[in-house]
Motif scaffolding. Structure first.
Motif, short mmCIF file in Angstrom:
data_model
loop_
_atom_site.label_atom_id
_atom_site.label_comp_id
_atom_site.label_asym_id
_atom_site.label_seq_id
_atom_site.Cartn_x
_atom_site.Cartn_y
_atom_site.Cartn_z
N THR A 142 -42.18 93.06 23.50
CA THR A 142 -41.94 92.77 22.09
C THR A 142 -40.99 91.59 21.99
O THR A 142 -40.09 91.44 22.82
CB THR A 142 -41.33 93.98 21.36
OG1 THR A 142 -40.08 94.33 21.98
CG2 THR A 142 -42.26 95.17 21.42
N ASP A 143 -41.22 90.73 20.98
CA ASP A 143 -40.37 89.55 20.85
C ASP A 143 -39.13 89.86 20.02
O ASP A 143 -38.85 91.04 19.73
CB ASP A 143 -41.16 88.38 20.25
CG ASP A 143 -41.63 88.64 18.82
OD1 ASP A 143 -41.15 89.61 18.20
OD2 ASP A 143 -42.49 87.88 18.33
N ALA A 144 -38.38 88.83 19.64
CA ALA A 144 -37.12 89.03 18.91
C ALA A 144 -37.33 89.68 17.55
O ALA A 144 -36.41 90.29 17.00
CB ALA A 144 -36.41 87.69 18.74
N LYS A 145 -38.54 89.59 16.99
CA LYS A 145 -38.84 90.22 15.69
C LYS A 145 -39.55 91.55 15.85
O LYS A 145 -39.99 92.15 14.87
CB LYS A 145 -39.69 89.27 14.85
CG LYS A 145 -38.98 87.98 14.47
CD LYS A 145 -39.86 87.10 13.59
CE LYS A 145 -39.16 85.82 13.20
NZ LYS A 145 -40.01 84.96 12.34
N GLY A 146 -39.69 92.03 17.09
CA GLY A 146 -40.36 93.31 17.32
C GLY A 146 -41.87 93.23 17.39
O GLY A 146 -42.54 94.26 17.51
N VAL A 147 -42.45 92.01 17.36
CA VAL A 147 -43.90 91.86 17.43
C VAL A 147 -44.35 92.06 18.87
O VAL A 147 -43.78 91.50 19.80
CB VAL A 147 -44.33 90.47 16.94
CG1 VAL A 147 -45.84 90.27 17.11
CG2 VAL A 147 -43.94 90.27 15.47
N ALA A 148 -45.38 92.89 19.06
CA ALA A 148 -45.93 93.12 20.39
C ALA A 148 -46.72 91.88 20.83
O ALA A 148 -47.53 91.35 20.06
CB ALA A 148 -46.84 94.35 20.38
N THR A 149 -46.48 91.42 22.08
CA THR A 149 -47.09 90.18 22.54
C THR A 149 -47.57 90.29 23.98
O THR A 149 -47.11 91.15 24.74
CB THR A 149 -46.11 88.99 22.46
OG1 THR A 149 -45.03 89.23 23.39
CG2 THR A 149 -45.54 88.83 21.07
N TYR A 150 -48.50 89.39 24.34
CA TYR A 150 -48.91 89.16 25.74
C TYR A 150 -48.75 87.67 26.00
O TYR A 150 -49.43 86.85 25.38
CB TYR A 150 -50.36 89.57 25.97
CG TYR A 150 -50.93 89.09 27.29
CD1 TYR A 150 -50.59 89.71 28.48
CD2 TYR A 150 -51.78 88.00 27.33
CE1 TYR A 150 -51.10 89.25 29.70
CE2 TYR A 150 -52.29 87.54 28.55
CZ TYR A 150 -51.95 88.17 29.71
OH TYR A 150 -52.45 87.72 30.91
N LYS A 151 -47.81 87.30 26.84
CA LYS A 151 -47.51 85.90 27.13
C LYS A 151 -47.32 85.09 25.86
O LYS A 151 -47.78 83.96 25.72
CB LYS A 151 -48.63 85.28 27.99
CG LYS A 151 -48.70 85.82 29.40
CD LYS A 151 -49.74 85.08 30.23
CE LYS A 151 -49.73 85.56 31.67
NZ LYS A 151 -50.72 84.84 32.52
N GLY A 152 -46.65 85.69 24.87
CA GLY A 152 -46.37 85.01 23.61
C GLY A 152 -47.45 85.15 22.56
O GLY A 152 -47.23 84.80 21.40
N ALA A 153 -48.65 85.64 22.92
CA ALA A 153 -49.73 85.84 21.95
C ALA A 153 -49.60 87.23 21.34
O ALA A 153 -49.50 88.23 22.06
CB ALA A 153 -51.09 85.69 22.63
N ALA A 154 -49.58 87.32 20.01
CA ALA A 154 -49.31 88.58 19.32
C ALA A 154 -50.50 89.53 19.38
O ALA A 154 -51.66 89.10 19.41
CB ALA A 154 -48.96 88.31 17.86
N GLY A 205 -38.14 94.16 23.94
CA GLY A 205 -38.31 95.32 24.83
C GLY A 205 -39.60 95.22 25.61
O GLY A 205 -40.41 94.30 25.43
N GLY A 206 -39.82 96.17 26.51
CA GLY A 206 -41.04 96.23 27.28
C GLY A 206 -42.11 97.03 26.54
O GLY A 206 -41.86 97.61 25.48
N ILE A 207 -43.29 97.04 27.11
CA ILE A 207 -44.40 97.85 26.58
C ILE A 207 -44.98 98.64 27.73
O ILE A 207 -45.19 98.12 28.83
CB ILE A 207 -45.48 96.96 25.93
CG1 ILE A 207 -44.92 96.29 24.66
CG2 ILE A 207 -46.73 97.77 25.58
CD1 ILE A 207 -45.91 95.33 24.00
N LYS A 208 -45.24 99.93 27.47
CA LYS A 208 -45.82 100.76 28.52
C LYS A 208 -46.82 101.73 27.91
O LYS A 208 -46.87 101.86 26.69
CB LYS A 208 -44.74 101.52 29.28
CG LYS A 208 -43.91 102.45 28.40
CD LYS A 208 -42.84 103.15 29.17
CE LYS A 208 -43.41 104.16 30.16
NZ LYS A 208 -42.39 104.97 30.83
#
Length: 300
Positions: free
Chosen positions: A268-280, A297-300
């Motif tokens: 997750t980025d600074a706004k809490g958006v879930a991303t993969y290599k920066g792509a939401a 944070g991480g994603i699992k």
């Protein structure tokens, strides 16, 4: 005298009526002008949107052509390198014209290797270049990520740290999902919520209960919470990623460890958006997937 006064009054009233008529005509013309202006603004906005969509389509087409050209070059280089490794130069004859048994054996071995190499090289062009490249370097498009709604939550019969959830995916029947959220989210907060599921992992038994999908959560050192799709999303909506247009696998092969290889690039980025290599994580046309309380944070 009275007739003259009446004529004057009639003339004055006629003038007033004329002025009112002119005012009404001007008002009607102004209203028509405003309506026409609004109509033009709407048409202008629609044309602008159409132009933007066409630009995006053009850029996407150009990007795909560039990717395909790069893939062809990589595949050609790979085939050339393998051909060079498998092929060997023919042996030089002895000037005396006499061969020992060991020399004859070595040459025969070389001929067998050359025949095997020729067979491999003949088969290489038949391999799907996209499949070969995807195998070498997987990306997030291979994951079948979809929106789901939690219908029911209960404690796992054999584990105090696990929930067993029934989830709706827009399929004929709900799926059963096991997750480790008991220490982080009370069950009543989960029922009815939209969540993100990884749907093409192979079903596995978790403490005797078969889990048919993976519930994706944001995590940090203190807490864990499910990713939240946009509120307008519906169960079964696909989650996509800009610049990763591929189609998901029907079922991930556990031996290839696709999920494990992609996991370090999910966050997750600074706004809490879930991303993969920066792509939401995006539900097309409806919005982005987020972690309500966990940023960076991480994603699992």
């Amino acid at each position: 005298m009275s007739d003259k006064r009446a004529d004057l009054q009639d003339g004055h009233q006629l003038e007033l009526f004329t002025q009112q008529l002119l005012l009404l005509q001007e008002k009607a013309m102004l209203q028509a002008s405003v309506r026409e202006e609004k109509k033009l603004l709407v048409e202008h906005a629609k044309l602008k949107k159409d132009i933007d969509d066409l630009k995006k389509n053009l850029q996407e087409t150009q990007r795909r052509k560039a990717v395909k050209l790069h893939q062809e070059r990589v595949l050609t280089a790979s085939i050339a390198s393998k051909s060079a490794l498998l092929g060997e130069a023919a042996p030089s004859p002895h000037h005396s014209g006499v061969r020992s048994d060991s020399s004859s054996s070595r040459h025969e071995g070389r001929r067998r290797r050359e025949r095997r190499g020729a067979g491999v090289n003949a088969a290489l062009p038949k391999t799907s270049e996209s499949a070969l490249l995807r195998e070498q370097k997987p990306d997030v498009s291979r994951l079948d990520l979809r929106v789901a709604r939690i219908l029911d939550v209960r404690k796992h019969p054999d584990s105090a740290s696990l929930y067993v959830q029934e989830v709706e995916l827009g399929e004929p029947a709900p799926r059963t999902v096991v997750s480790g959220l008991t220490n982080h989210v009370p069950p009543e907060q989960l029922v009815g919520c939209l969540v993100v599921l990884l749907c093409n992992g192979r079903p596995v038994k978790v403490r005797g209960v078969q889990s048919q999908a993976r519930l994706l959560c944001a995590v940090n050192q203190e807490s864990m919470e499910p990713l939240t799709p946009p509120t307008s999303a519906q169960p079964g909506d696909r989650i996509t990623f800009q610049n990763y247009p591929g189609e998901p696998e029907k079922e991930l092969n556990p031996k290839q460890r696709i999920w494990e290889r992609l996991l370090p690039d999910l966050c997750t980025d600074a706004k809490g958006v879930a991303t993969y290599k920066g792509a939401a994580f995006e539900v097309r046309g409806k919005g982005l997937c987020r972690a309500p309380n966990i940023s960076n944070g991480g994603i699992k």
